[in-house]
Scaffold this motif. Sequence first.
Motif, PDB file in Angstrom:
ATOM      1  N   SER A   1     -33.410 -40.548 -13.215  1.00  0.00           N
ATOM      2  CA  SER A   1     -32.040 -40.905 -13.604  1.00  0.00           C
ATOM      3  C   SER A   1     -31.301 -39.605 -13.917  1.00  0.00           C
ATOM      4  O   SER A   1     -31.872 -38.682 -14.498  1.00  0.00           O
ATOM      5  CB  SER A   1     -32.029 -41.803 -14.844  1.00  0.00           C
ATOM      6  N   ILE A   2     -30.029 -39.563 -13.524  1.00  0.00           N
ATOM      7  CA  ILE A   2     -29.233 -38.355 -13.708  1.00  0.00           C
ATOM      8  C   ILE A   2     -27.893 -38.728 -14.316  1.00  0.00           C
ATOM      9  O   ILE A   2     -27.222 -39.638 -13.832  1.00  0.00           O
ATOM     10  CB  ILE A   2     -29.030 -37.618 -12.372  1.00  0.00           C
ATOM     11  N   ALA A   3     -27.515 -38.020 -15.374  1.00  0.00           N
ATOM     12  CA  ALA A   3     -26.196 -38.186 -15.986  1.00  0.00           C
ATOM     13  C   ALA A   3     -25.442 -36.874 -15.853  1.00  0.00           C
ATOM     14  O   ALA A   3     -25.980 -35.804 -16.138  1.00  0.00           O
ATOM     15  CB  ALA A   3     -26.335 -38.557 -17.456  1.00  0.00           C
ATOM     16  N   ILE A   4     -24.210 -36.978 -15.412  1.00  0.00           N
ATOM     17  CA  ILE A   4     -23.314 -35.823 -15.386  1.00  0.00           C
ATOM     18  C   ILE A   4     -22.203 -36.173 -16.369  1.00  0.00           C
ATOM     19  O   ILE A   4     -21.341 -37.002 -16.087  1.00  0.00           O
ATOM     20  CB  ILE A   4     -22.782 -35.552 -13.966  1.00  0.00           C
TER      21      ILE A   4
ATOM     22  N   GLN B   1     -29.822 -34.685 -17.749  1.00  0.00           N
ATOM     23  CA  GLN B   1     -28.504 -34.879 -18.344  1.00  0.00           C
ATOM     24  C   GLN B   1     -27.756 -33.552 -18.349  1.00  0.00           C
ATOM     25  O   GLN B   1     -28.153 -32.625 -19.059  1.00  0.00           O
ATOM     26  CB  GLN B   1     -28.659 -35.369 -19.774  1.00  0.00           C
ATOM     27  N   LEU B   2     -26.705 -33.479 -17.571  1.00  0.00           N
ATOM     28  CA  LEU B   2     -25.919 -32.260 -17.449  1.00  0.00           C
ATOM     29  C   LEU B   2     -24.600 -32.439 -18.194  1.00  0.00           C
ATOM     30  O   LEU B   2     -23.808 -33.319 -17.861  1.00  0.00           O
ATOM     31  CB  LEU B   2     -25.649 -31.943 -15.972  1.00  0.00           C
ATOM     32  N   ASP B   3     -24.368 -31.611 -19.207  1.00  0.00           N
ATOM     33  CA  ASP B   3     -23.112 -31.613 -19.946  1.00  0.00           C
ATOM     34  C   ASP B   3     -22.236 -30.492 -19.409  1.00  0.00           C
ATOM     35  O   ASP B   3     -22.658 -29.326 -19.388  1.00  0.00           O
ATOM     36  CB  ASP B   3     -23.359 -31.402 -21.442  1.00  0.00           C
ATOM     37  N   VAL B   4     -21.012 -30.843 -18.994  1.00  0.00           N
ATOM     38  CA  VAL B   4     -20.084 -29.865 -18.426  1.00  0.00           C
ATOM     39  C   VAL B   4     -18.721 -29.995 -19.098  1.00  0.00           C
ATOM     40  O   VAL B   4     -18.368 -31.053 -19.622  1.00  0.00           O
ATOM     41  CB  VAL B   4     -19.942 -30.037 -16.893  1.00  0.00           C
ATOM     42  N   ASN B   5     -17.955 -28.929 -19.051  1.00  0.00           N
ATOM     43  CA  ASN B   5     -16.615 -28.897 -19.645  1.00  0.00           C
ATOM     44  C   ASN B   5     -15.528 -29.404 -18.703  1.00  0.00           C
ATOM     45  O   ASN B   5     -14.434 -29.705 -19.162  1.00  0.00           O
ATOM     46  CB  ASN B   5     -16.276 -27.465 -20.068  1.00  0.00           C
ATOM     47  N   ASP B   6     -15.773 -29.454 -17.425  1.00  0.00           N
ATOM     48  CA  ASP B   6     -14.755 -29.819 -16.443  1.00  0.00           C
ATOM     49  C   ASP B   6     -14.943 -31.242 -15.944  1.00  0.00           C
ATOM     50  O   ASP B   6     -15.929 -31.909 -16.260  1.00  0.00           O
ATOM     51  CB  ASP B   6     -14.797 -28.845 -15.260  1.00  0.00           C
ATOM     52  N   SER B   7     -13.993 -31.683 -15.107  1.00  0.00           N
ATOM     53  CA  SER B   7     -14.064 -32.989 -14.448  1.00  0.00           C
ATOM     54  C   SER B   7     -14.244 -32.771 -12.949  1.00  0.00           C
ATOM     55  O   SER B   7     -13.722 -31.795 -12.388  1.00  0.00           O
ATOM     56  CB  SER B   7     -12.781 -33.785 -14.683  1.00  0.00           C
ATOM     57  N   TYR B   8     -14.982 -33.681 -12.321  1.00  0.00           N
ATOM     58  CA  TYR B   8     -15.270 -33.568 -10.899  1.00  0.00           C
ATOM     59  C   TYR B   8     -15.071 -34.921 -10.234  1.00  0.00           C
ATOM     60  O   TYR B   8     -15.301 -35.968 -10.856  1.00  0.00           O
ATOM     61  CB  TYR B   8     -16.727 -33.107 -10.684  1.00  0.00           C
TER      62      TYR B   8
ATOM     63  N   VAL C   1     -25.049 -27.349 -20.140  1.00  0.00           N
ATOM     64  CA  VAL C   1     -26.437 -27.497 -20.555  1.00  0.00           C
ATOM     65  C   VAL C   1     -27.056 -28.648 -19.769  1.00  0.00           C
ATOM     66  O   VAL C   1     -26.472 -29.735 -19.680  1.00  0.00           O
ATOM     67  CB  VAL C   1     -26.561 -27.766 -22.071  1.00  0.00           C
ATOM     68  N   LEU C   2     -28.236 -28.396 -19.217  1.00  0.00           N
ATOM     69  CA  LEU C   2     -28.997 -29.420 -18.515  1.00  0.00           C
ATOM     70  C   LEU C   2     -30.233 -29.742 -19.340  1.00  0.00           C
ATOM     71  O   LEU C   2     -31.094 -28.890 -19.537  1.00  0.00           O
ATOM     72  CB  LEU C   2     -29.404 -28.934 -17.118  1.00  0.00           C
ATOM     73  N   MET C   3     -30.281 -30.963 -19.855  1.00  0.00           N
ATOM     74  CA  MET C   3     -31.434 -31.442 -20.618  1.00  0.00           C
ATOM     75  C   MET C   3     -32.318 -32.251 -19.669  1.00  0.00           C
ATOM     76  O   MET C   3     -31.819 -33.132 -18.964  1.00  0.00           O
ATOM     77  CB  MET C   3     -30.983 -32.326 -21.783  1.00  0.00           C
ATOM     78  N   CYS C   4     -33.605 -31.949 -19.665  1.00  0.00           N
ATOM     79  CA  CYS C   4     -34.546 -32.620 -18.778  1.00  0.00           C
ATOM     80  C   CYS C   4     -35.629 -33.303 -19.613  1.00  0.00           C
ATOM     81  O   CYS C   4     -36.497 -32.628 -20.163  1.00  0.00           O
ATOM     82  CB  CYS C   4     -35.187 -31.621 -17.827  1.00  0.00           C
ATOM     83  N   ASP C   5     -35.549 -34.624 -19.724  1.00  0.00           N
ATOM     84  CA  ASP C   5     -36.604 -35.397 -20.370  1.00  0.00           C
ATOM     85  C   ASP C   5     -37.614 -35.737 -19.285  1.00  0.00           C
ATOM     86  O   ASP C   5     -37.280 -36.442 -18.322  1.00  0.00           O
ATOM     87  CB  ASP C   5     -36.037 -36.668 -20.997  1.00  0.00           C
TER      88      ASP C   5
ATOM     89  N   LEU D   1     -20.796 -23.872 -11.085  1.00  0.00           N
ATOM     90  CA  LEU D   1     -21.067 -23.408 -12.445  1.00  0.00           C
ATOM     91  C   LEU D   1     -21.547 -21.964 -12.413  1.00  0.00           C
ATOM     92  O   LEU D   1     -22.113 -21.499 -11.422  1.00  0.00           O
ATOM     93  CB  LEU D   1     -22.121 -24.294 -13.113  1.00  0.00           C
ATOM     94  N   ARG D   2     -21.335 -21.281 -13.507  1.00  0.00           N
ATOM     95  CA  ARG D   2     -21.787 -19.893 -13.632  1.00  0.00           C
ATOM     96  C   ARG D   2     -23.232 -19.870 -14.107  1.00  0.00           C
ATOM     97  O   ARG D   2     -23.570 -20.501 -15.109  1.00  0.00           O
ATOM     98  CB  ARG D   2     -20.918 -19.142 -14.639  1.00  0.00           C
ATOM     99  N   GLU D   3     -24.061 -19.098 -13.417  1.00  0.00           N
ATOM    100  CA  GLU D   3     -25.476 -19.010 -13.772  1.00  0.00           C
ATOM    101  C   GLU D   3     -25.664 -18.506 -15.207  1.00  0.00           C
ATOM    102  O   GLU D   3     -26.527 -19.003 -15.937  1.00  0.00           O
ATOM    103  CB  GLU D   3     -26.209 -18.106 -12.791  1.00  0.00           C
ATOM    104  N   ASP D   4     -24.850 -17.551 -15.622  1.00  0.00           N
ATOM    105  CA  ASP D   4     -25.000 -16.989 -16.957  1.00  0.00           C
ATOM    106  C   ASP D   4     -24.430 -17.889 -18.052  1.00  0.00           C
ATOM    107  O   ASP D   4     -24.507 -17.562 -19.233  1.00  0.00           O
ATOM    108  CB  ASP D   4     -24.355 -15.603 -17.039  1.00  0.00           C
ATOM    109  N   ARG D   5     -23.889 -19.029 -17.665  1.00  0.00           N
ATOM    110  CA  ARG D   5     -23.335 -19.981 -18.634  1.00  0.00           C
ATOM    111  C   ARG D   5     -23.980 -21.355 -18.481  1.00  0.00           C
ATOM    112  O   ARG D   5     -23.379 -22.376 -18.796  1.00  0.00           O
ATOM    113  CB  ARG D   5     -21.821 -20.099 -18.449  1.00  0.00           C
ATOM    114  N   LEU D   6     -25.223 -21.362 -17.990  1.00  0.00           N
ATOM    115  CA  LEU D   6     -25.949 -22.612 -17.759  1.00  0.00           C
ATOM    116  C   LEU D   6     -27.342 -22.492 -18.362  1.00  0.00           C
ATOM    117  O   LEU D   6     -28.068 -21.551 -18.060  1.00  0.00           O
ATOM    118  CB  LEU D   6     -26.036 -22.881 -16.245  1.00  0.00           C
ATOM    119  N   ASN D   7     -27.681 -23.424 -19.244  1.00  0.00           N
ATOM    120  CA  ASN D   7     -29.014 -23.458 -19.864  1.00  0.00           C
ATOM    121  C   ASN D   7     -29.735 -24.719 -19.410  1.00  0.00           C
ATOM    122  O   ASN D   7     -29.108 -25.750 -19.169  1.00  0.00           O
ATOM    123  CB  ASN D   7     -28.909 -23.514 -21.388  1.00  0.00           C
ATOM    124  N   VAL D   8     -31.060 -24.629 -19.358  1.00  0.00           N
ATOM    125  CA  VAL D   8     -31.910 -25.786 -19.061  1.00  0.00           C
ATOM    126  C   VAL D   8     -32.920 -25.914 -20.189  1.00  0.00           C
ATOM    127  O   VAL D   8     -33.547 -24.930 -20.590  1.00  0.00           O
ATOM    128  CB  VAL D   8     -32.652 -25.619 -17.715  1.00  0.00           C
ATOM    129  N   GLU D   9     -33.066 -27.127 -20.697  1.00  0.00           N
ATOM    130  CA  GLU D   9     -34.057 -27.402 -21.737  1.00  0.00           C
ATOM    131  C   GLU D   9     -34.905 -28.595 -21.308  1.00  0.00           C
ATOM    132  O   GLU D   9     -34.387 -29.556 -20.751  1.00  0.00           O
ATOM    133  CB  GLU D   9     -33.374 -27.701 -23.071  1.00  0.00           C
TER     134      GLU D   9
END
Length: 129
Positions: A40-43, A5-12, A64-68, A95-103
């Motif tokens: 399954s992938i959610a953007i 699940q990737l949460d982003v601020n922009d639209s694509y 933020v990318l959440m990985c269940d 996306l900027r590497e320094d502004r991307l987290n993975v959990e």
Amino acid sequence: MPYLQLDVNDSYPVDVKKALAKKMAITYADLMTVDIRRISIAIREVGQGGVWRTVDGDPVPVSVLMCDIRKGRTPELRMEVAKALCADCIDILGLREDRLNVEFTQHSGDEMYHPTLGGFSPEWSENEA
């Protein structure tokens, strides 16, 4: 499962999100040795100002990318997957590497139900292909 699940601020555009979903699924399946049909992938485009982290005292927009996932993979493998999935997000969405987290959140197989794949997921093993 897995559910990325990737949460982003922009639209694509849809075709860009589809390309990212395909790339992330291939990356994940290859590195984590899993049946790609389980992924399954959610953007989620949460909108401008929807995801923040404080950097140097000020909130900045981040992703933020959440990985269940099923439990069992080593920390080293999870690190490799996190870096590869970040690279996919950077390459396709810019996306900027320094502004991307993975959990990661790890689950047992019986916490993931796939009716088309026979019910609960099996526990992960190194022999899985």
